[in-house]
Enzyme design. Structure first.
Site, PDB file in Angstrom:
ATOM      1  N   HIS A  69       0.832  -1.203   0.000  1.00 12.16           N
ATOM      2  CA  HIS A  69       0.000   0.000   0.000  1.00 12.16           C
ATOM      3  C   HIS A  69       0.867   1.254   0.000  1.00 12.16           C
ATOM      4  O   HIS A  69       2.041   1.215   0.366  1.00 12.16           O
ATOM      5  CB  HIS A  69      -0.910   0.009   1.230  1.00 12.16           C
ATOM      6  CG  HIS A  69      -2.065  -0.930   1.125  1.00 12.16           C
ATOM      7  ND1 HIS A  69      -3.097  -0.921   2.024  1.00 12.16           N
ATOM      8  CD2 HIS A  69      -2.355  -1.911   0.231  1.00 12.16           C
ATOM      9  CE1 HIS A  69      -3.986  -1.844   1.695  1.00 12.16           C
ATOM     10  NE2 HIS A  69      -3.548  -2.461   0.619  1.00 12.16           N
ATOM     11  N   GLU A  71       1.052   4.126   1.825  1.00  8.05           N
ATOM     12  CA  GLU A  71       1.693   4.619   3.034  1.00  8.05           C
ATOM     13  C   GLU A  71       2.864   3.721   3.451  1.00  8.05           C
ATOM     14  O   GLU A  71       3.930   4.207   3.829  1.00  8.05           O
ATOM     15  CB  GLU A  71       0.678   4.714   4.192  1.00  8.05           C
ATOM     16  CG  GLU A  71      -0.471   5.659   3.919  1.00  8.05           C
ATOM     17  CD  GLU A  71      -1.666   4.981   3.241  1.00  8.05           C
ATOM     18  OE1 GLU A  71      -2.733   5.601   3.212  1.00  8.05           O
ATOM     19  OE2 GLU A  71      -1.534   3.845   2.738  1.00  8.05           O
ATOM     20  N   CYS A 116      -5.511   2.253   5.712  1.00  4.62           N
ATOM     21  CA  CYS A 116      -6.277   1.048   6.030  1.00  4.62           C
ATOM     22  C   CYS A 116      -6.071   0.627   7.478  1.00  4.62           C
ATOM     23  O   CYS A 116      -5.025   0.873   8.080  1.00  4.62           O
ATOM     24  CB  CYS A 116      -5.907  -0.089   5.080  1.00  4.62           C
ATOM     25  SG  CYS A 116      -4.217  -0.693   5.257  1.00  4.62           S
ATOM     26  N   CYS A 126      -1.792  -0.139   7.180  1.00  2.00           N
ATOM     27  CA  CYS A 126      -1.029   1.113   7.072  1.00  2.00           C
ATOM     28  C   CYS A 126      -1.192   1.986   8.314  1.00  2.00           C
ATOM     29  O   CYS A 126      -0.247   2.661   8.718  1.00  2.00           O
ATOM     30  CB  CYS A 126      -1.445   1.876   5.823  1.00  2.00           C
ATOM     31  SG  CYS A 126      -0.971   1.015   4.310  1.00  2.00           S
TER      32      CYS A 126
END
Length: 182
Positions: A69, A71, A116, A126
């Site tokens: 992801h 981040e 998330c 994240c």
């Protein structure tokens, strides 16, 4: 690592500027039906909060191997910065006083979508990664829709003492880019 011209005007314009950079990162994602396209920019002001922010790292969804992801990718790239990288980013600083962990504790994260709080892949969320690095503030473009999971990332950040700010004005752009491929 890219450098950008930072607006010298209001803080609202500055936040929009960095969220737009995060949107440019999100547009680099390869779209998929089962995940969002998200972008992230990590900035830091050094040596004081009166200096212009510097982009420490950027990331986007699926940029690095392993269903990653935005981040997490930006944090991974920030954590891999060498002393030479830091000397380039902060040419007037005493690099013996700089380390990535102390910079991340002063960092502001701009993400096109709420970090998330649960991963269906089993990877660490994240929001947990941001909490573990003690970032100062997180600016979010749009909340995560319930397409895949119910997200509580912003609340988890707040509960951990991270200042969470929702940026108004780019929500439609953030969701349109996020849902490419759906």
């Amino acid at each position: 690592m890219s450098e950008s011209t930072v607006p010298s005007s209001s803080s609202a314009e500055l936040h929009i500027h960095f969220l737009r950079l995060a949107l440019e990162e999100a547009k680099k994602c390869i779209p998929t039906r089962t995940a969002f396209c998200v972008g992230c920019v990590i900035t830091v002001q050094w040596p004081s909060e009166h200096t212009s922010p510097i982009v420490l790292a950027t990331g986007y969804s699926r940029e690095l191997p392993g269903n990653t992801h935005a981040e997490a990718n930006a944090l991974s790239k920030a954590c891999s910065l060498t002393r030479e990288d830091l000397a380039h980013l902060f040419p007037h600083a005493d690099t013996s006083q700089l380390n990535v962990n102390s910079l991340l504790a002063r960092a502001e994260v701009y993400t096109t979508m709420e970090p998330c709080s649960i991963r269906t892949s089993g990877l660490s969320p994240c929001s947990d990664a941001l909490i573990s690095t003690n970032i100062k503030r997180c600016f979010i473009g749009v909340g995560e829709p319930d397409d895949f999971v119910v997200c509580e990332g912003a609340q988890r950040l707040k509960d951990s003492g991270i200042d969470v700010q929702w940026i108004k004005g780019l929500e439609d752009d953030c969701i349109d880019v996020a849902r490419r491929g759906h």
